[in-house]
Design a protein around this motif. Structure first.
Motif, PDB file in Angstrom:
ATOM      1  N   ILE B  53       6.473  -2.975   3.999  1.00 35.98           N
ATOM      2  CA  ILE B  53       7.038  -1.694   3.046  1.00 35.98           C
ATOM      3  C   ILE B  53       8.468  -1.888   3.032  1.00 35.98           C
ATOM      4  CG2 ILE B  53       5.024  -0.496   3.525  1.00 35.98           C
ATOM      5  CD1 ILE B  53       6.685   1.255   5.371  1.00 35.98           C
ATOM      6  N   ASP B  54       9.220  -2.895   3.726  1.00 36.33           N
ATOM      7  CA  ASP B  54      10.756  -2.946   3.573  1.00 36.33           C
ATOM      8  C   ASP B  54      11.043  -4.233   2.685  1.00 36.33           C
ATOM      9  OD1 ASP B  54      13.338  -3.311   4.286  1.00 36.33           O
ATOM     10  OD2 ASP B  54      12.893  -4.240   6.598  1.00 36.33           O
ATOM     11  N   GLN B  55      11.858  -3.715   1.800  1.00 36.90           N
ATOM     12  CA  GLN B  55      12.181  -4.645   0.595  1.00 36.90           C
ATOM     13  C   GLN B  55      12.842  -6.087   1.242  1.00 36.90           C
ATOM     14  OE1 GLN B  55      13.669  -3.267  -3.267  1.00 36.90           O
ATOM     15  NE2 GLN B  55      14.007  -1.440  -2.022  1.00 36.90           N
ATOM     16  N   ASN B  77      -2.176   3.796   3.594  1.00 38.73           N
ATOM     17  CA  ASN B  77      -0.902   3.950   2.983  1.00 38.73           C
ATOM     18  C   ASN B  77       0.330   3.023   2.933  1.00 38.73           C
ATOM     19  OD1 ASN B  77      -2.168   6.135   2.624  1.00 38.73           O
ATOM     20  ND2 ASN B  77      -1.138   7.463   4.239  1.00 38.73           N
ATOM     21  N   ARG B  78       0.225   2.256   4.104  1.00 39.15           N
ATOM     22  CA  ARG B  78       1.194   1.205   4.188  1.00 39.15           C
ATOM     23  C   ARG B  78       0.791   0.003   3.147  1.00 39.15           C
ATOM     24  NH1 ARG B  78       1.059  -1.014   9.903  1.00 39.15           N
ATOM     25  NH2 ARG B  78      -0.167   0.838  10.165  1.00 39.15           N
ATOM     26  N   VAL B  80      -0.912   0.381   0.226  1.00 42.78           N
ATOM     27  CA  VAL B  80      -0.752   0.716  -0.831  1.00 42.78           C
ATOM     28  C   VAL B  80       0.675   0.662  -1.412  1.00 42.78           C
ATOM     29  CG1 VAL B  80      -0.822   3.014  -2.143  1.00 42.78           C
ATOM     30  CG2 VAL B  80      -2.807   2.625  -1.263  1.00 42.78           C
ATOM     31  N   MET B  81       1.655   1.311  -0.366  1.00 42.77           N
ATOM     32  CA  MET B  81       2.796   0.965  -0.555  1.00 42.77           C
ATOM     33  C   MET B  81       3.714  -0.369  -0.918  1.00 42.77           C
ATOM     34  SD  MET B  81       6.126   3.090   1.261  1.00 42.77           S
ATOM     35  CE  MET B  81       7.714   2.687   1.138  1.00 42.77           C
ATOM     36  N   GLN B  84       2.477  -1.890  -4.110  1.00 49.09           N
ATOM     37  CA  GLN B  84       3.156  -1.240  -5.198  1.00 49.09           C
ATOM     38  C   GLN B  84       4.592  -1.604  -5.508  1.00 49.09           C
ATOM     39  OE1 GLN B  84       1.910   3.194  -6.647  1.00 49.09           O
ATOM     40  NE2 GLN B  84       1.877   3.025  -4.346  1.00 49.09           N
ATOM     41  N   ILE B  85       5.219  -1.998  -4.195  1.00 53.84           N
ATOM     42  CA  ILE B  85       6.627  -2.609  -4.077  1.00 53.84           C
ATOM     43  C   ILE B  85       6.509  -4.107  -4.764  1.00 53.84           C
ATOM     44  CG2 ILE B  85       8.562  -3.483  -2.825  1.00 53.84           C
ATOM     45  CD1 ILE B  85       7.696  -1.170  -0.830  1.00 53.84           C
ATOM     46  N   HIS B  88       5.548  -3.714  -8.616  1.00 51.60           N
ATOM     47  CA  HIS B  88       6.375  -2.771  -9.403  1.00 51.60           C
ATOM     48  C   HIS B  88       7.993  -3.138  -9.566  1.00 51.60           C
ATOM     49  CE1 HIS B  88       3.235  -0.947 -11.351  1.00 51.60           C
ATOM     50  NE2 HIS B  88       2.684  -0.397 -10.191  1.00 51.60           N
ATOM     51  N   ILE B  89       8.264  -3.747  -8.192  1.00 50.13           N
ATOM     52  CA  ILE B  89       9.682  -3.937  -7.740  1.00 50.13           C
ATOM     53  C   ILE B  89       9.939  -5.359  -7.871  1.00 50.13           C
ATOM     54  CG2 ILE B  89      11.598  -3.760  -6.167  1.00 50.13           C
ATOM     55  CD1 ILE B  89      10.688  -0.882  -6.978  1.00 50.13           C
ATOM     56  N   TYR B 108      -6.441   4.106  -6.695  1.00 50.57           N
ATOM     57  CA  TYR B 108      -5.367   3.081  -7.013  1.00 50.57           C
ATOM     58  C   TYR B 108      -5.721   1.961  -7.795  1.00 50.57           C
ATOM     59  CZ  TYR B 108      -1.900   5.634  -4.058  1.00 50.57           C
ATOM     60  OH  TYR B 108      -1.148   6.594  -3.640  1.00 50.57           O
ATOM     61  N   MET B 111      -4.762   1.994 -10.958  1.00 48.42           N
ATOM     62  CA  MET B 111      -3.320   2.155 -11.163  1.00 48.42           C
ATOM     63  C   MET B 111      -2.532   0.603 -11.168  1.00 48.42           C
ATOM     64  SD  MET B 111      -2.020   5.539  -9.234  1.00 48.42           S
ATOM     65  CE  MET B 111      -0.322   5.080  -9.002  1.00 48.42           C
TER      66      MET B 111
END
Lengths: 220, 132
Positions: B53-55, B77-78, B80-81, B84-85, B88-89, B108, B111
């Motif tokens: 979860i760290d870019q 949650n980790r 999922v996050m 998504q990064i 979408h990023i 999700y 999504m």
């Protein structure tokens, strides 16, 4: 307003108290049984034990009619999911989250969270402000508009000292809003105001122009 | 294909091995170096310590050039996050995510990321076994 708070730690606890005092309907969702008990003993039955990221829990507490969900657990990823479930499954109009890692601000915005509060940034800014040699301090970020309000102190070596405001070429889009001088009333600078050593200048700028504004006002 | 896997648990390590055997370029991320003991001795890909979860950790894992991202940690949650990064990023073409909680999985899945719930799949599997 009906406000759901996910996370009953210190932030959740004091937030709930403040919102209850203002007359809102407040519900805290907290995983930890002991924390739940303490909150319920002190504030009445406002805390439900459960996982605020779970759609089933959120359904139980009537999230569909909530006006706002605030996620303030200690984990950014849990806060993100709580907000997304609230927003996309229950159509909660406003979701607010606290983040610890400032890097997550952009991501969370992009992923649909309405308001993001970076506690790390806030603490940093508050401390920076107290460091006397720090030439530029953020006071406020108006994130929706990409604007910020900063404070610049004019150091003794600054080339701007003795100049009129109109003689200084500020980056376009920046504006000096207020000059605070020792033993004087704060005043709104006009083009003929002279910059003096030790002036505290409150300025409006964008994040991209901050550095340029700082060098213009403080460099020798 | 270039594949980034987050989480070197049993499933992550096994998947990394299978993909590596098939000749894919695999990078596996885990926050705990001890997890890498699960990788087979013949594993030829990269094993990196880092949080998905760290870019910055994702960049080090080569997420910008990845064709597929798979999130397989224990935390829904980790996963999922991070997924998504990735999607979408970093615009990874395929982002796949394990979500144990069936309800969260349902949400999700609609999504833009590919999700699956081992809970639902395994329950179904056992049920079929019993009834057959």
């Amino acid at each position: 307003m009906y406000i759901i708070i996910v996370g009953g730690g210190r932030v959740g606890y004091y937030l709930a108290r403040a919102l209850l005092n203002e007359g809102h309907e407040v519900l805290i969702i907290e995983k930890n049984a002991t924390l739940c008990e303490t909150i319920n003993e002190e504030m009445g039955s406002v805390c439900l034990r459960g996982d605020g990221c779970e759609a089933a829990t959120l359904a139980d507490v009537g999230t569909g009619r909530a006006d706002m969900l605030v996620a303030v657990t200690g984990d950014d990823e849990d806060n993100l999911v709580a907000c997304q479930v609230a927003k996309y499954k229950f159509n909660v109009p406003r979701t607010v989250t606290r983040i610890r890692n400032p890097q997550n601000e952009k991501i969370f915005k992009k992923l649909g969270v309405d308001v993001i509060v970076s506690t790390t940034d806030i603490i940093l800014e508050a401390i920076e402000k107290e460091v006397p040699t720090h030439p530029l301090t953020h006071l406020l970020t108006i994130s929706d508009k990409g604007l910020g309000i900063v404070e610049v102190r004019i150091p003794p070596t600054s080339a701007a000292i003795g100049k009129l405001v109109k003689e200084i070429s500020l980056p376009a889009g920046s504006k000096l809003a207020l000059i605070i001088r020792k033993n004087r009333k704060p005043r709104i600078p006009d083009p003929n105001t002279i910059i003096r050593e030790g002036d505290q200048i409150i300025a409006l700028t964008t994040p991209e122009l901050e550095e340029e504004l700082r060098t213009t006002l403080t460099n020798a | 294909m270039k594949v980034v896997i987050m989480g070197c648990g049993r499933v992550g390590a096994q998947l990394a091995g299978l993909l590596d055997n098939d000749g894919h370029e695999v990078t596996i991320l885990d926050t705990d170096a001890y997890s890498f003991r699960r990788l087979s001795p013949s594993f030829g890909g990269n094993a990196l310590i880092g949080n998905g979860i760290d870019q910055e950790a994702l960049k080090r894992a080569g997420i910008e050039k990845a064709d597929v991202f798979v999130a397989l940690t224990q935390g829904d949650n980790r996963n999922v996050m991070a997924t998504q990064i990735a999607k979408h990023i970093f615009n990874v073409p395929r982002a796949i995510c394990r979500i144990y909680d069936p309800l969260r999985n349902e949400l999700y899945n609609t999504m833009d990321i590919e999700t699956f719930s081992p809970t639902t799949i395994f329950a179904q599997l056992v049920k079929e076994k019993i009834e057959s």
